[in-house]
Design a protein around this motif. Structure first.
Motif, PDB file in Angstrom:
ATOM      1  N   ASP A  76       0.827  -1.204   0.000  1.00 50.94           N
ATOM      2  CA  ASP A  76       0.000   0.000   0.000  1.00 50.94           C
ATOM      3  C   ASP A  76       0.864   1.258   0.000  1.00 50.94           C
ATOM      4  OD1 ASP A  76      -2.618  -1.026  -0.164  1.00 50.94           O
ATOM      5  OD2 ASP A  76      -2.577  -1.566   1.958  1.00 50.94           O
ATOM      6  N   GLU A  77       2.077   1.170   0.533  1.00 54.18           N
ATOM      7  CA  GLU A  77       2.987   2.314   0.502  1.00 54.18           C
ATOM      8  C   GLU A  77       3.390   2.641  -0.938  1.00 54.18           C
ATOM      9  OE1 GLU A  77       3.480  -0.311   2.718  1.00 54.18           O
ATOM     10  OE2 GLU A  77       2.654   0.822   4.388  1.00 54.18           O
ATOM     11  N   HIS A  78       3.589   1.617  -1.765  1.00 55.64           N
ATOM     12  CA  HIS A  78       3.894   1.852  -3.179  1.00 55.64           C
ATOM     13  C   HIS A  78       2.712   2.527  -3.875  1.00 55.64           C
ATOM     14  CE1 HIS A  78       6.782  -1.625  -2.523  1.00 55.64           C
ATOM     15  NE2 HIS A  78       7.550  -0.613  -2.896  1.00 55.64           N
ATOM     16  N   ARG A  79       1.519   2.085  -3.565  1.00 57.68           N
ATOM     17  CA  ARG A  79       0.316   2.711  -4.134  1.00 57.68           C
ATOM     18  C   ARG A  79       0.229   4.171  -3.701  1.00 57.68           C
ATOM     19  NH1 ARG A  79      -4.093   1.086  -1.911  1.00 57.68           N
ATOM     20  NH2 ARG A  79      -5.424   1.783  -3.599  1.00 57.68           N
ATOM     21  N   ALA A  80       0.538   4.433  -2.443  1.00 56.79           N
ATOM     22  CA  ALA A  80       0.489   5.807  -1.929  1.00 56.79           C
ATOM     23  C   ALA A  80       1.525   6.692  -2.623  1.00 56.79           C
ATOM     24  CB  ALA A  80       0.698   5.808  -0.418  1.00 56.79           C
ATOM     25  N   LEU A  81       2.713   6.156  -2.912  1.00 59.81           N
ATOM     26  CA  LEU A  81       3.736   6.919  -3.630  1.00 59.81           C
ATOM     27  C   LEU A  81       3.244   7.320  -5.016  1.00 59.81           C
ATOM     28  CD1 LEU A  81       6.937   4.844  -2.805  1.00 59.81           C
ATOM     29  CD2 LEU A  81       6.504   7.206  -2.132  1.00 59.81           C
ATOM     30  N   ALA A  82       2.673   6.375  -5.742  1.00 59.03           N
ATOM     31  CA  ALA A  82       2.150   6.663  -7.078  1.00 59.03           C
ATOM     32  C   ALA A  82       1.015   7.678  -6.996  1.00 59.03           C
ATOM     33  CB  ALA A  82       1.670   5.375  -7.747  1.00 59.03           C
ATOM     34  N   ASN A  83       0.141   7.511  -6.038  1.00 57.08           N
ATOM     35  CA  ASN A  83      -0.982   8.419  -5.857  1.00 57.08           C
ATOM     36  C   ASN A  83      -0.505   9.849  -5.571  1.00 57.08           C
ATOM     37  OD1 ASN A  83      -3.999   8.485  -5.565  1.00 57.08           O
ATOM     38  ND2 ASN A  83      -3.409   9.352  -3.595  1.00 57.08           N
ATOM     39  N   ALA A  84       0.423   9.995  -4.655  1.00 55.42           N
ATOM     40  CA  ALA A  84       0.939  11.317  -4.288  1.00 55.42           C
ATOM     41  C   ALA A  84       1.635  11.991  -5.474  1.00 55.42           C
ATOM     42  CB  ALA A  84       1.894  11.195  -3.106  1.00 55.42           C
ATOM     43  N   TRP A  85       2.396  11.229  -6.236  1.00 56.67           N
ATOM     44  CA  TRP A  85       3.115  11.786  -7.385  1.00 56.67           C
ATOM     45  C   TRP A  85       2.122  12.257  -8.450  1.00 56.67           C
ATOM     46  CZ3 TRP A  85       3.965  10.863 -12.601  1.00 56.67           C
ATOM     47  CH2 TRP A  85       5.069  11.491 -13.156  1.00 56.67           C
ATOM     48  N   LEU A  86       1.096  11.456  -8.730  1.00 52.81           N
ATOM     49  CA  LEU A  86       0.122  11.806  -9.756  1.00 52.81           C
ATOM     50  C   LEU A  86      -0.719  13.020  -9.356  1.00 52.81           C
ATOM     51  CD1 LEU A  86      -0.981   8.224 -10.800  1.00 52.81           C
ATOM     52  CD2 LEU A  86       0.186   9.903 -12.260  1.00 52.81           C
ATOM     53  N   GLU A  87      -1.002  13.170  -8.056  1.00 57.97           N
ATOM     54  CA  GLU A  87      -1.773  14.329  -7.584  1.00 57.97           C
ATOM     55  C   GLU A  87      -1.069  15.642  -7.878  1.00 57.97           C
ATOM     56  OE1 GLU A  87      -2.482  13.565  -3.447  1.00 57.97           O
ATOM     57  OE2 GLU A  87      -4.389  12.563  -3.863  1.00 57.97           O
ATOM     58  N   LYS A  88       0.239  15.631  -7.967  1.00 55.33           N
ATOM     59  CA  LYS A  88       1.019  16.858  -8.186  1.00 55.33           C
ATOM     60  C   LYS A  88       1.159  17.235  -9.655  1.00 55.33           C
ATOM     61  CE  LYS A  88       3.831  15.880  -4.143  1.00 55.33           C
ATOM     62  NZ  LYS A  88       5.159  15.483  -3.680  1.00 55.33           N
ATOM     63  N   ARG A  89       0.713  16.380 -10.562  1.00 54.75           N
ATOM     64  CA  ARG A  89       0.928  16.604 -11.988  1.00 54.75           C
ATOM     65  C   ARG A  89      -0.198  17.430 -12.614  1.00 54.75           C
ATOM     66  NH1 ARG A  89       6.134  15.000 -13.328  1.00 54.75           N
ATOM     67  NH2 ARG A  89       5.352  15.444 -15.425  1.00 54.75           N
ATOM     68  N   ASP A  90       0.168  18.569 -13.212  1.00 53.82           N
ATOM     69  CA  ASP A  90      -0.816  19.464 -13.815  1.00 53.82           C
ATOM     70  C   ASP A  90      -1.464  18.887 -15.069  1.00 53.82           C
ATOM     71  OD1 ASP A  90      -0.350  21.370 -11.861  1.00 53.82           O
ATOM     72  OD2 ASP A  90       1.209  22.369 -13.041  1.00 53.82           O
ATOM     73  N   SER A  94      -7.498  13.181 -14.389  1.00 52.86           N
ATOM     74  CA  SER A  94      -7.968  12.215 -13.401  1.00 52.86           C
ATOM     75  C   SER A  94      -7.096  10.965 -13.482  1.00 52.86           C
ATOM     76  CB  SER A  94      -9.435  11.853 -13.645  1.00 52.86           C
ATOM     77  OG  SER A  94      -9.579  11.185 -14.879  1.00 52.86           O
ATOM     78  N   PHE A  95      -7.116  10.214 -12.397  1.00 54.21           N
ATOM     79  CA  PHE A  95      -6.348   8.967 -12.353  1.00 54.21           C
ATOM     80  C   PHE A  95      -6.959   8.044 -11.321  1.00 54.21           C
ATOM     81  CE2 PHE A  95      -4.391  11.618  -9.155  1.00 54.21           C
ATOM     82  CZ  PHE A  95      -4.157  10.756  -8.105  1.00 54.21           C
ATOM     83  N   GLU A  96      -6.620   6.768 -11.459  1.00 57.05           N
ATOM     84  CA  GLU A  96      -7.040   5.781 -10.476  1.00 57.05           C
ATOM     85  C   GLU A  96      -5.887   4.838 -10.204  1.00 57.05           C
ATOM     86  OE1 GLU A  96     -10.229   2.179  -9.742  1.00 57.05           O
ATOM     87  OE2 GLU A  96     -10.563   3.576 -11.390  1.00 57.05           O
ATOM     88  N   VAL A  97      -5.530   4.725  -8.949  1.00 56.06           N
ATOM     89  CA  VAL A  97      -4.543   3.755  -8.495  1.00 56.06           C
ATOM     90  C   VAL A  97      -5.346   2.603  -7.905  1.00 56.06           C
ATOM     91  CG1 VAL A  97      -2.615   3.336  -6.932  1.00 56.06           C
ATOM     92  CG2 VAL A  97      -2.848   5.569  -8.035  1.00 56.06           C
ATOM     93  N   GLY A  98      -5.331   1.472  -8.599  1.00 61.02           N
ATOM     94  CA  GLY A  98      -6.158   0.340  -8.208  1.00 61.02           C
ATOM     95  C   GLY A  98      -5.724  -0.328  -6.909  1.00 61.02           C
ATOM     96  N   GLU A  99      -6.580  -1.194  -6.441  1.00 60.21           N
ATOM     97  CA  GLU A  99      -6.294  -1.994  -5.255  1.00 60.21           C
ATOM     98  C   GLU A  99      -5.239  -3.055  -5.586  1.00 60.21           C
ATOM     99  OE1 GLU A  99      -7.568  -1.472  -2.166  1.00 60.21           O
ATOM    100  OE2 GLU A  99      -8.513   0.289  -3.065  1.00 60.21           O
ATOM    101  N   LEU A 100      -4.635  -3.622  -4.558  1.00 58.52           N
ATOM    102  CA  LEU A 100      -3.684  -4.707  -4.770  1.00 58.52           C
ATOM    103  C   LEU A 100      -4.427  -5.936  -5.281  1.00 58.52           C
ATOM    104  CD1 LEU A 100      -1.441  -4.408  -1.580  1.00 58.52           C
ATOM    105  CD2 LEU A 100      -1.013  -3.498  -3.867  1.00 58.52           C
ATOM    106  N   VAL A 101      -3.914  -6.507  -6.374  1.00 50.70           N
ATOM    107  CA  VAL A 101      -4.514  -7.699  -6.958  1.00 50.70           C
ATOM    108  C   VAL A 101      -3.410  -8.708  -7.262  1.00 50.70           C
ATOM    109  CG1 VAL A 101      -6.512  -6.509  -7.948  1.00 50.70           C
ATOM    110  CG2 VAL A 101      -4.425  -6.754  -9.300  1.00 50.70           C
ATOM    111  N   ASP A 102      -3.795  -9.961  -7.395  1.00 51.08           N
ATOM    112  CA  ASP A 102      -2.844 -11.017  -7.723  1.00 51.08           C
ATOM    113  C   ASP A 102      -2.190 -10.713  -9.078  1.00 51.08           C
ATOM    114  OD1 ASP A 102      -1.659 -13.509  -8.659  1.00 51.08           O
ATOM    115  OD2 ASP A 102      -2.785 -14.497  -7.074  1.00 51.08           O
ATOM    116  N   ALA A 103      -0.879 -10.638  -9.107  1.00 52.67           N
ATOM    117  CA  ALA A 103      -0.156 -10.280 -10.322  1.00 52.67           C
ATOM    118  C   ALA A 103      -0.073 -11.427 -11.328  1.00 52.67           C
ATOM    119  CB  ALA A 103       1.261  -9.806  -9.968  1.00 52.67           C
ATOM    120  N   TRP A 104      -0.309 -12.648 -10.898  1.00 50.18           N
ATOM    121  CA  TRP A 104      -0.186 -13.799 -11.784  1.00 50.18           C
ATOM    122  C   TRP A 104      -1.519 -14.347 -12.244  1.00 50.18           C
ATOM    123  CZ3 TRP A 104       4.332 -15.427 -13.854  1.00 50.18           C
ATOM    124  CH2 TRP A 104       5.493 -14.896 -13.304  1.00 50.18           C
TER     125      TRP A 104
END
Length: 106
Positions: A76-90, A94-104
């Motif tokens: 969730d910390e990785h998701r928060a990093l992506a979310n915070a970075w995208l919020e600052k971009r002019d 809009s954007f959506e950082v999805g929930e953690l899901v099985d990668a395989w």
């Protein structure tokens, strides 16, 4: 199921998680601006945090999937990093950082 098979199939204690990312840009976005955006995203969010990103799009919409570059799961910390970075971009409308899901096994 034996441990070796669980590891090979990425199940049980070897399950790995990632998250989806979708981004919509302003109508004024250009292909050059998109290239710069992707470079910045990779240089500032993905690479320094040991992540991998696969995806693509055009100057209006962009989508992809984020995983850990080595064995293991994003957090969730990785998701928060992506979310915070995208919020600052002019250029991002809009954007959506999805929930953690099985990668395989989606």
């Amino acid at each position: 199921m034996k441990k070796r098979l669980r590891k090979k199939l990425h199940v049980g204690e070897f399950q790995e998680f990632g998250f989806n990312l979708t981004i919509k840009f302003t109508d004024q976005n250009t292909n050059e601006a998109l290239d710069a955006f992707v470079e910045s995203f990779l240089d500032e969010v993905i690479d320094p945090n040991g992540l991998d990103f696969g995806g693509g799009g055009d100057r209006f919409d962009f989508a992809g999937f984020v995983v850990l570059a080595t064995r293991g799961s994003v957090t969730d910390e990785h998701r928060a990093l992506a979310n915070a970075w995208l919020e600052k971009r002019d250029e991002v409308v809009s954007f959506e950082v999805g929930e953690l899901v099985d990668a395989w096994y989606p």
